[in-house]
Design a protein around this motif. Structure first.
Motif, PDB file in Angstrom:
ATOM      1  N   PRO A  28      -7.270 -38.252   4.761  1.00 30.40           N
ATOM      2  CA  PRO A  28      -5.761 -37.648   4.482  1.00 30.40           C
ATOM      3  C   PRO A  28      -4.934 -39.090   4.825  1.00 30.40           C
ATOM      4  CG  PRO A  28      -6.687 -37.086   6.567  1.00 30.40           C
ATOM      5  CD  PRO A  28      -7.787 -37.601   5.861  1.00 30.40           C
ATOM      6  N   GLU A  29      -3.775 -39.083   4.269  1.00 26.94           N
ATOM      7  CA  GLU A  29      -2.681 -40.037   4.426  1.00 26.94           C
ATOM      8  C   GLU A  29      -2.201 -39.693   5.797  1.00 26.94           C
ATOM      9  OE1 GLU A  29      -2.143 -42.960   2.565  1.00 26.94           O
ATOM     10  OE2 GLU A  29      -3.708 -42.357   1.362  1.00 26.94           O
ATOM     11  N   ILE A  30      -2.305 -40.970   6.668  1.00 28.59           N
ATOM     12  CA  ILE A  30      -1.639 -40.651   8.067  1.00 28.59           C
ATOM     13  C   ILE A  30      -0.718 -41.698   8.388  1.00 28.59           C
ATOM     14  CG2 ILE A  30      -2.172 -40.706  10.725  1.00 28.59           C
ATOM     15  CD1 ILE A  30      -5.088 -39.648   9.785  1.00 28.59           C
ATOM     16  N   THR A  31       0.344 -41.542   8.562  1.00 22.81           N
ATOM     17  CA  THR A  31       1.524 -42.637   8.860  1.00 22.81           C
ATOM     18  C   THR A  31       1.934 -42.417  10.183  1.00 22.81           C
ATOM     19  OG1 THR A  31       3.186 -40.983   8.299  1.00 22.81           O
ATOM     20  CG2 THR A  31       2.423 -42.569   6.421  1.00 22.81           C
ATOM     21  N   ILE A  32       2.373 -43.454  10.881  1.00 21.07           N
ATOM     22  CA  ILE A  32       2.974 -43.513  12.293  1.00 21.07           C
ATOM     23  C   ILE A  32       4.271 -43.046  12.216  1.00 21.07           C
ATOM     24  CG2 ILE A  32       3.426 -44.893  14.296  1.00 21.07           C
ATOM     25  CD1 ILE A  32       0.416 -44.671  13.681  1.00 21.07           C
ATOM     26  N   THR A  33       4.591 -41.798  12.839  1.00 18.15           N
ATOM     27  CA  THR A  33       5.924 -41.171  12.744  1.00 18.15           C
ATOM     28  C   THR A  33       6.992 -41.834  13.992  1.00 18.15           C
ATOM     29  OG1 THR A  33       5.162 -39.590  14.350  1.00 18.15           O
ATOM     30  CG2 THR A  33       4.965 -38.966  11.734  1.00 18.15           C
ATOM     31  N   SER A  34       6.354 -42.144  15.349  1.00 16.83           N
ATOM     32  CA  SER A  34       7.021 -42.854  16.141  1.00 16.83           C
ATOM     33  C   SER A  34       5.969 -43.900  16.874  1.00 16.83           C
ATOM     34  CB  SER A  34       7.793 -41.949  17.072  1.00 16.83           C
ATOM     35  OG  SER A  34       6.573 -41.484  18.222  1.00 16.83           O
ATOM     36  N   GLN A  35       7.004 -44.866  17.379  1.00 13.81           N
ATOM     37  CA  GLN A  35       5.993 -46.000  18.259  1.00 13.81           C
ATOM     38  C   GLN A  35       6.941 -46.755  19.138  1.00 13.81           C
ATOM     39  OE1 GLN A  35       4.124 -48.904  15.781  1.00 13.81           O
ATOM     40  NE2 GLN A  35       3.295 -50.149  17.399  1.00 13.81           N
ATOM     41  N   SER A  36       6.752 -47.035  20.344  1.00 16.29           N
ATOM     42  CA  SER A  36       7.403 -47.777  21.263  1.00 16.29           C
ATOM     43  C   SER A  36       6.756 -48.610  21.997  1.00 16.29           C
ATOM     44  CB  SER A  36       7.896 -46.679  22.445  1.00 16.29           C
ATOM     45  OG  SER A  36       8.101 -47.086  23.604  1.00 16.29           O
ATOM     46  N   ASP A  37       6.872 -49.790  22.413  1.00 18.19           N
ATOM     47  CA  ASP A  37       6.235 -50.961  23.252  1.00 18.19           C
ATOM     48  C   ASP A  37       7.180 -51.364  24.143  1.00 18.19           C
ATOM     49  OD1 ASP A  37       4.262 -52.612  24.247  1.00 18.19           O
ATOM     50  OD2 ASP A  37       3.867 -53.474  22.540  1.00 18.19           O
ATOM     51  N   VAL A  38       7.134 -51.208  25.327  1.00 23.80           N
ATOM     52  CA  VAL A  38       8.118 -51.925  26.335  1.00 23.80           C
ATOM     53  C   VAL A  38       7.227 -52.789  27.325  1.00 23.80           C
ATOM     54  CG1 VAL A  38      10.058 -51.745  28.144  1.00 23.80           C
ATOM     55  CG2 VAL A  38       9.829 -50.010  26.246  1.00 23.80           C
ATOM     56  N   ASN A  40       7.824 -55.568  30.589  1.00 24.16           N
ATOM     57  CA  ASN A  40       8.870 -55.858  31.403  1.00 24.16           C
ATOM     58  C   ASN A  40       8.330 -57.510  32.211  1.00 24.16           C
ATOM     59  OD1 ASN A  40      10.438 -53.590  30.999  1.00 24.16           O
ATOM     60  ND2 ASN A  40       8.776 -52.588  32.476  1.00 24.16           N
ATOM     61  N   LEU A  41       9.223 -57.989  32.604  1.00 26.10           N
ATOM     62  CA  LEU A  41       9.095 -59.179  33.364  1.00 26.10           C
ATOM     63  C   LEU A  41       8.087 -59.070  34.717  1.00 26.10           C
ATOM     64  CD1 LEU A  41      12.463 -61.022  32.915  1.00 26.10           C
ATOM     65  CD2 LEU A  41      10.324 -61.468  31.657  1.00 26.10           C
ATOM     66  N   ASP A  42       8.240 -57.967  35.098  1.00 26.30           N
ATOM     67  CA  ASP A  42       7.311 -57.779  36.450  1.00 26.30           C
ATOM     68  C   ASP A  42       6.004 -57.370  36.028  1.00 26.30           C
ATOM     69  OD1 ASP A  42       7.465 -55.202  35.580  1.00 26.30           O
ATOM     70  OD2 ASP A  42       8.247 -54.497  37.394  1.00 26.30           O
ATOM     71  N   GLY A  43       5.456 -57.527  34.998  1.00 26.81           N
ATOM     72  CA  GLY A  43       4.164 -57.372  34.556  1.00 26.81           C
ATOM     73  C   GLY A  43       3.825 -55.899  34.197  1.00 26.81           C
ATOM     74  N   SER A  44       4.943 -54.907  34.238  1.00 21.41           N
ATOM     75  CA  SER A  44       4.560 -53.506  33.789  1.00 21.41           C
ATOM     76  C   SER A  44       4.935 -53.343  32.368  1.00 21.41           C
ATOM     77  CB  SER A  44       5.525 -52.485  34.769  1.00 21.41           C
ATOM     78  OG  SER A  44       6.978 -52.682  34.617  1.00 21.41           O
ATOM     79  N   SER A  45       4.292 -52.301  31.781  1.00 20.53           N
ATOM     80  CA  SER A  45       4.655 -51.898  30.470  1.00 20.53           C
ATOM     81  C   SER A  45       4.272 -50.464  30.165  1.00 20.53           C
ATOM     82  CB  SER A  45       3.494 -52.756  29.559  1.00 20.53           C
ATOM     83  OG  SER A  45       2.353 -52.230  29.793  1.00 20.53           O
ATOM     84  N   ASN A  46       5.075 -49.943  29.099  1.00 21.01           N
ATOM     85  CA  ASN A  46       4.891 -48.763  28.659  1.00 21.01           C
ATOM     86  C   ASN A  46       4.825 -48.755  27.122  1.00 21.01           C
ATOM     87  OD1 ASN A  46       5.279 -47.289  31.130  1.00 21.01           O
ATOM     88  ND2 ASN A  46       7.562 -47.857  30.847  1.00 21.01           N
ATOM     89  N   TRP A  47       3.851 -48.313  26.519  1.00 22.99           N
ATOM     90  CA  TRP A  47       3.643 -47.875  25.054  1.00 22.99           C
ATOM     91  C   TRP A  47       3.160 -46.805  24.684  1.00 22.99           C
ATOM     92  CZ3 TRP A  47      -0.975 -47.379  22.558  1.00 22.99           C
ATOM     93  CH2 TRP A  47      -2.063 -47.566  23.467  1.00 22.99           C
ATOM     94  N   SER A  48       3.703 -46.070  23.429  1.00 22.38           N
ATOM     95  CA  SER A  48       3.215 -44.950  22.905  1.00 22.38           C
ATOM     96  C   SER A  48       3.234 -44.963  21.387  1.00 22.38           C
ATOM     97  CB  SER A  48       4.091 -44.111  23.406  1.00 22.38           C
ATOM     98  OG  SER A  48       5.411 -43.957  22.873  1.00 22.38           O
ATOM     99  N   TYR A  49       2.668 -44.183  20.764  1.00 21.48           N
ATOM    100  CA  TYR A  49       2.643 -43.793  19.455  1.00 21.48           C
ATOM    101  C   TYR A  49       2.513 -42.469  18.978  1.00 21.48           C
ATOM    102  CZ  TYR A  49      -2.344 -43.978  18.631  1.00 21.48           C
ATOM    103  OH  TYR A  49      -3.863 -43.835  18.773  1.00 21.48           O
ATOM    104  N   ALA A  50       3.139 -41.887  17.597  1.00 18.44           N
ATOM    105  CA  ALA A  50       2.657 -40.649  17.445  1.00 18.44           C
ATOM    106  C   ALA A  50       2.427 -40.640  15.896  1.00 18.44           C
ATOM    107  CB  ALA A  50       3.702 -39.607  17.563  1.00 18.44           C
ATOM    108  N   GLY A  51       1.313 -39.895  15.337  1.00 15.44           N
ATOM    109  CA  GLY A  51       0.827 -40.109  13.870  1.00 15.44           C
ATOM    110  C   GLY A  51       1.310 -38.719  13.424  1.00 15.44           C
ATOM    111  N   SER A  52       1.556 -38.787  11.944  1.00 16.59           N
ATOM    112  CA  SER A  52       1.757 -37.747  11.238  1.00 16.59           C
ATOM    113  C   SER A  52       0.807 -36.645  11.289  1.00 16.59           C
ATOM    114  CB  SER A  52       1.911 -38.005   9.899  1.00 16.59           C
ATOM    115  OG  SER A  52       0.603 -38.664   9.186  1.00 16.59           O
ATOM    116  N   ASP A  53      -0.438 -36.757  11.664  1.00 15.07           N
ATOM    117  CA  ASP A  53      -1.626 -35.952  11.879  1.00 15.07           C
ATOM    118  C   ASP A  53      -1.339 -34.962  13.092  1.00 15.07           C
ATOM    119  OD1 ASP A  53      -2.539 -37.986  13.549  1.00 15.07           O
ATOM    120  OD2 ASP A  53      -4.547 -37.931  12.795  1.00 15.07           O
ATOM    121  N   GLY A  54      -0.586 -35.536  14.125  1.00 14.74           N
ATOM    122  CA  GLY A  54      -0.481 -34.854  15.410  1.00 14.74           C
ATOM    123  C   GLY A  54      -0.936 -35.623  16.583  1.00 14.74           C
ATOM    124  N   THR A  55      -1.682 -36.924  16.165  1.00 17.85           N
ATOM    125  CA  THR A  55      -2.248 -37.550  17.218  1.00 17.85           C
ATOM    126  C   THR A  55      -1.237 -38.475  18.050  1.00 17.85           C
ATOM    127  OG1 THR A  55      -4.124 -37.936  15.773  1.00 17.85           O
ATOM    128  CG2 THR A  55      -3.719 -39.612  17.511  1.00 17.85           C
TER     129      THR A  55
END
Length: 154
Positions: A28-38, A40-55
């Protein structure tokens, strides 16, 4: 020799012919519906993504001072304070059979700790450990025998 060539040609054509029993799989054709990548200077980070297949997948990381092994430029090992990463995250996906999976995890100085209903769990044994008996008496001591030196020089 001519018959052998004809037999080999017939077998090659038969092997190359498409089989009507094989079901053609189309991904099936799967596309990324949302993505985030932050990051920080202190070495911390947050990232996420969601796919059109619910992943989905979410992960966060924080740098932390821990006790650990360090090596100097000569390879000498020493134990002390080091910077390390602690990670927490979760993933959600649906298998091709339609089964829903959720996996959460933490990774820190205690190691990698995954949790999910689909993961095997070791059985818990509830039993009392045997205890060695305690004896409340003194052990007998062999009496000392008289000692007499004998031999040359005595």
């Amino acid at each position: 020799m001519n018959k052998l060539f004809i037999i080999a040609a017939v077998l090659a054509i038969g092997a190359a012919a498409p089989s009507s029993y094989e079901k053609e799989y189309k991904a099936p054709e799967i596309t990324i519906t949302s993505q985030s990548d932050v990051r920080n200077l202190d070495g911390s980070s947050n990232w996420s993504y969601a796919g059109s297949d619910g992943t989905t997948r979410d992960e966060s990381q924080v740098q932390k001072k821990m006790q650990g092994v360090t090596y100097d430029s000569y390879g000498k090992e020493s134990y002390g304070e080091v910077l390390g990463n602690t990670n927490k995250g979760s993933s959600y996906w649906i298998s091709p059979e339609g089964q829903k999976f959720t996996l959460t995890w933490a990774a820190d100085e205690a190691g990698f700790q995954p949790k999910g209903d689909h993961l095997p769990v070791a059985p818990v044994h509830v039993y009392e450990l045997p205890v060695a008996p305690v004896h409340e008496y003194e052990l007998p001591v062999a009496p000392a025998l008289p000692y007499k030196r004998t031999g040359l020089g005595y």
